[in-house]
Motif scaffolding. Structure first.
Motif, PDB file in Angstrom:
ATOM      1  N   GLY A  30       0.773  -1.227   0.000  1.00  0.00           N
ATOM      2  CA  GLY A  30       0.000   0.000   0.000  1.00  0.00           C
ATOM      3  C   GLY A  30       0.809   1.283   0.000  1.00  0.00           C
ATOM      4  N   ILE A  31       2.033   1.238   0.524  1.00  0.00           N
ATOM      5  CA  ILE A  31       2.811   2.472   0.641  1.00  0.00           C
ATOM      6  C   ILE A  31       4.213   2.349   0.051  1.00  0.00           C
ATOM      7  CG2 ILE A  31       3.775   4.154   2.260  1.00  0.00           C
ATOM      8  CD1 ILE A  31       1.333   3.539   4.062  1.00  0.00           C
ATOM      9  N   VAL A  32       4.973   1.360   0.463  1.00  0.00           N
ATOM     10  CA  VAL A  32       6.369   1.239   0.030  1.00  0.00           C
ATOM     11  C   VAL A  32       6.468   1.024  -1.481  1.00  0.00           C
ATOM     12  CG1 VAL A  32       8.510  -0.072   0.275  1.00  0.00           C
ATOM     13  CG2 VAL A  32       7.118   0.430   2.293  1.00  0.00           C
ATOM     14  N   ALA A  33       5.726   0.064  -1.997  1.00  0.00           N
ATOM     15  CA  ALA A  33       5.791  -0.232  -3.439  1.00  0.00           C
ATOM     16  C   ALA A  33       5.365   0.964  -4.295  1.00  0.00           C
ATOM     17  CB  ALA A  33       4.960  -1.467  -3.766  1.00  0.00           C
ATOM     18  N   PRO A  34       4.257   1.638  -3.977  1.00  0.00           N
ATOM     19  CA  PRO A  34       3.883   2.791  -4.803  1.00  0.00           C
ATOM     20  C   PRO A  34       4.935   3.904  -4.817  1.00  0.00           C
ATOM     21  CG  PRO A  34       2.043   2.159  -3.431  1.00  0.00           C
ATOM     22  CD  PRO A  34       3.208   1.331  -2.998  1.00  0.00           C
ATOM     23  N   VAL A  35       5.542   4.172  -3.679  1.00  0.00           N
ATOM     24  CA  VAL A  35       6.566   5.223  -3.636  1.00  0.00           C
ATOM     25  C   VAL A  35       7.759   4.812  -4.497  1.00  0.00           C
ATOM     26  CG1 VAL A  35       8.209   6.440  -2.152  1.00  0.00           C
ATOM     27  CG2 VAL A  35       5.839   6.143  -1.406  1.00  0.00           C
ATOM     28  N   ALA A  36       8.215   3.579  -4.348  1.00  0.00           N
ATOM     29  CA  ALA A  36       9.345   3.104  -5.145  1.00  0.00           C
ATOM     30  C   ALA A  36       9.016   3.105  -6.636  1.00  0.00           C
ATOM     31  CB  ALA A  36       9.743   1.693  -4.699  1.00  0.00           C
ATOM     32  N   GLU A  37       7.819   2.657  -6.981  1.00  0.00           N
ATOM     33  CA  GLU A  37       7.423   2.621  -8.391  1.00  0.00           C
ATOM     34  C   GLU A  37       7.292   4.025  -8.972  1.00  0.00           C
ATOM     35  OE1 GLU A  37       3.925   0.176  -8.582  1.00  0.00           O
ATOM     36  OE2 GLU A  37       5.069  -1.664  -8.272  1.00  0.00           O
ATOM     37  N   GLU A  38       6.777   4.953  -8.215  1.00  0.00           N
ATOM     38  CA  GLU A  38       6.672   6.327  -8.714  1.00  0.00           C
ATOM     39  C   GLU A  38       8.052   6.931  -8.941  1.00  0.00           C
ATOM     40  OE1 GLU A  38       3.990   7.954  -9.917  1.00  0.00           O
ATOM     41  OE2 GLU A  38       3.004   6.033  -9.552  1.00  0.00           O
ATOM     42  N   LEU A  39       8.964   6.673  -8.025  1.00  0.00           N
ATOM     43  CA  LEU A  39      10.330   7.163  -8.226  1.00  0.00           C
ATOM     44  C   LEU A  39      10.939   6.589  -9.505  1.00  0.00           C
ATOM     45  CD1 LEU A  39      11.660   6.952  -4.566  1.00  0.00           C
ATOM     46  CD2 LEU A  39      11.275   9.043  -5.897  1.00  0.00           C
ATOM     47  N   LEU A  40      10.685   5.322  -9.763  1.00  0.00           N
ATOM     48  CA  LEU A  40      11.242   4.674 -10.947  1.00  0.00           C
ATOM     49  C   LEU A  40      10.526   5.099 -12.229  1.00  0.00           C
ATOM     50  CD1 LEU A  40      13.103   2.556 -12.266  1.00  0.00           C
ATOM     51  CD2 LEU A  40      11.334   0.859 -11.761  1.00  0.00           C
ATOM     52  N   GLY A  42       1.307  10.082 -14.849  1.00  0.00           N
ATOM     53  CA  GLY A  42       2.239  10.771 -15.733  1.00  0.00           C
ATOM     54  C   GLY A  42       1.806  12.193 -16.022  1.00  0.00           C
ATOM     55  N   VAL A  43       0.526  12.362 -16.302  1.00  0.00           N
ATOM     56  CA  VAL A  43      -0.008  13.708 -16.566  1.00  0.00           C
ATOM     57  C   VAL A  43       0.143  14.584 -15.321  1.00  0.00           C
ATOM     58  CG1 VAL A  43      -2.118  15.015 -17.056  1.00  0.00           C
ATOM     59  CG2 VAL A  43      -1.558  12.984 -18.418  1.00  0.00           C
ATOM     60  N   LEU A  44      -0.178  14.029 -14.159  1.00  0.00           N
ATOM     61  CA  LEU A  44      -0.010  14.787 -12.914  1.00  0.00           C
ATOM     62  C   LEU A  44       1.444  15.201 -12.710  1.00  0.00           C
ATOM     63  CD1 LEU A  44      -2.243  12.804 -10.387  1.00  0.00           C
ATOM     64  CD2 LEU A  44      -2.548  15.190 -11.102  1.00  0.00           C
ATOM     65  N   ALA A  45       2.358  14.285 -12.943  1.00  0.00           N
ATOM     66  CA  ALA A  45       3.789  14.581 -12.751  1.00  0.00           C
ATOM     67  C   ALA A  45       4.252  15.668 -13.709  1.00  0.00           C
ATOM     68  CB  ALA A  45       4.615  13.305 -12.940  1.00  0.00           C
ATOM     69  N   VAL A  46       3.792  15.599 -14.953  1.00  0.00           N
ATOM     70  CA  VAL A  46       4.191  16.604 -15.946  1.00  0.00           C
ATOM     71  C   VAL A  46       3.606  17.964 -15.586  1.00  0.00           C
ATOM     72  CG1 VAL A  46       3.899  17.316 -18.356  1.00  0.00           C
ATOM     73  CG2 VAL A  46       4.568  14.955 -17.820  1.00  0.00           C
ATOM     74  N   ARG A  47       2.335  17.996 -15.277  1.00  0.00           N
ATOM     75  CA  ARG A  47       1.676  19.274 -14.984  1.00  0.00           C
ATOM     76  C   ARG A  47       2.188  19.934 -13.714  1.00  0.00           C
ATOM     77  NH1 ARG A  47      -4.657  18.620 -16.724  1.00  0.00           N
ATOM     78  NH2 ARG A  47      -4.228  18.531 -18.948  1.00  0.00           N
ATOM     79  N   ARG A  48       2.448  19.135 -12.699  1.00  0.00           N
ATOM     80  CA  ARG A  48       2.894  19.701 -11.411  1.00  0.00           C
ATOM     81  C   ARG A  48       4.398  19.932 -11.367  1.00  0.00           C
ATOM     82  NH1 ARG A  48      -0.348  19.459  -6.798  1.00  0.00           N
ATOM     83  NH2 ARG A  48       1.576  19.214  -5.631  1.00  0.00           N
ATOM     84  N   GLY A  49       5.137  19.211 -12.184  1.00  0.00           N
ATOM     85  CA  GLY A  49       6.588  19.344 -12.164  1.00  0.00           C
ATOM     86  C   GLY A  49       7.262  18.532 -11.076  1.00  0.00           C
ATOM     87  N   ASP A  50       6.476  17.728 -10.369  1.00  0.00           N
ATOM     88  CA  ASP A  50       7.033  16.808  -9.371  1.00  0.00           C
ATOM     89  C   ASP A  50       6.124  15.580  -9.288  1.00  0.00           C
ATOM     90  OD1 ASP A  50       5.007  17.008  -7.191  1.00  0.00           O
ATOM     91  OD2 ASP A  50       5.737  19.054  -6.989  1.00  0.00           O
ATOM     92  N   ILE A  51       6.542  14.599  -8.502  1.00  0.00           N
ATOM     93  CA  ILE A  51       5.781  13.350  -8.464  1.00  0.00           C
ATOM     94  C   ILE A  51       4.963  13.172  -7.182  1.00  0.00           C
ATOM     95  CG2 ILE A  51       7.309  12.161 -10.077  1.00  0.00           C
ATOM     96  CD1 ILE A  51       8.546  10.719  -7.634  1.00  0.00           C
ATOM     97  N   SER A  52       4.828  14.215  -6.394  1.00  0.00           N
ATOM     98  CA  SER A  52       4.103  14.077  -5.125  1.00  0.00           C
ATOM     99  C   SER A  52       2.646  13.664  -5.337  1.00  0.00           C
ATOM    100  CB  SER A  52       4.181  15.361  -4.310  1.00  0.00           C
ATOM    101  OG  SER A  52       3.620  16.444  -5.024  1.00  0.00           O
ATOM    102  N   ALA A  53       1.940  14.296  -6.260  1.00  0.00           N
ATOM    103  CA  ALA A  53       0.536  13.952  -6.495  1.00  0.00           C
ATOM    104  C   ALA A  53       0.403  12.540  -7.057  1.00  0.00           C
ATOM    105  CB  ALA A  53      -0.112  14.963  -7.441  1.00  0.00           C
ATOM    106  N   SER A  54       1.332  12.149  -7.925  1.00  0.00           N
ATOM    107  CA  SER A  54       1.257  10.797  -8.476  1.00  0.00           C
ATOM    108  C   SER A  54       1.556   9.751  -7.401  1.00  0.00           C
ATOM    109  CB  SER A  54       2.181  10.637  -9.685  1.00  0.00           C
ATOM    110  OG  SER A  54       3.532  10.809  -9.344  1.00  0.00           O
ATOM    111  N   ILE A  55       2.401  10.091  -6.444  1.00  0.00           N
ATOM    112  CA  ILE A  55       2.653   9.175  -5.323  1.00  0.00           C
ATOM    113  C   ILE A  55       1.373   8.980  -4.511  1.00  0.00           C
ATOM    114  CG2 ILE A  55       3.812   8.927  -3.086  1.00  0.00           C
ATOM    115  CD1 ILE A  55       6.309  10.173  -4.417  1.00  0.00           C
TER     116      ILE A  55
END
Length: 119
Positions: A24-34, A88-101
């Motif tokens: 629920g938490i560790v895998a999504p964070v790692a996957e978003e970073l990757l 991906g759209v969230l990351a591009v629009r926001r300029g970071d991956i916090s929302a996608s995480i």
């Protein structure tokens, strides 16, 4: 109740908690970073934003069933693809991956809850 039953229940509960935390938490964070942190950014330097988002989404969606290739695992590819496109759209629009995480964590936590409740 015997002490064996209680310790067995505790061990099962601990395993369940570790599973829920990891999935629920560790895998999504790692996957978003990757996928959104590294892959999407690398692709954006080489191709258009639309192609970059599409390619990272396809890779993300197809990597998951490759780890356990059964027909049931491939059934989730469309949902994973949609999650990756929105992330991906969230990351591009926001300029970071916090929302996608946060989106990915929510997606996985719902999936874990549905799996645990058998729905």
């Amino acid at each position: 109740w015997s002490s064996d039953v209680c310790s067995s229940d505790l061990a099962g509960g601990a395993k369940l908690a570790v599973f829920a935390l990891t999935a629920g938490i560790v895998a999504p964070v790692a996957e978003e970073l990757l996928f959104r942190g590294l892959l999407l950014r690398a692709l954006r330097r080489r191709v258009t934003v639309v192609v970059a988002v599409g390619v990272q989404a396809i890779v993300f969606a197809l990597v998951h069933p490759l780890l356990s290739p059964t027909l049931g695992d491939f059934a989730v590819v469309p949902a994973l693809f949609a999650l990756a496109v929105v992330s991906g759209v969230l990351a591009v629009r926001r300029g970071d991956i916090s929302a996608s995480i946060f989106l990915h964590v929510g997606f996985n936590l719902i999936t874990v809850l549905l799996a645990l409740t058998g729905r």
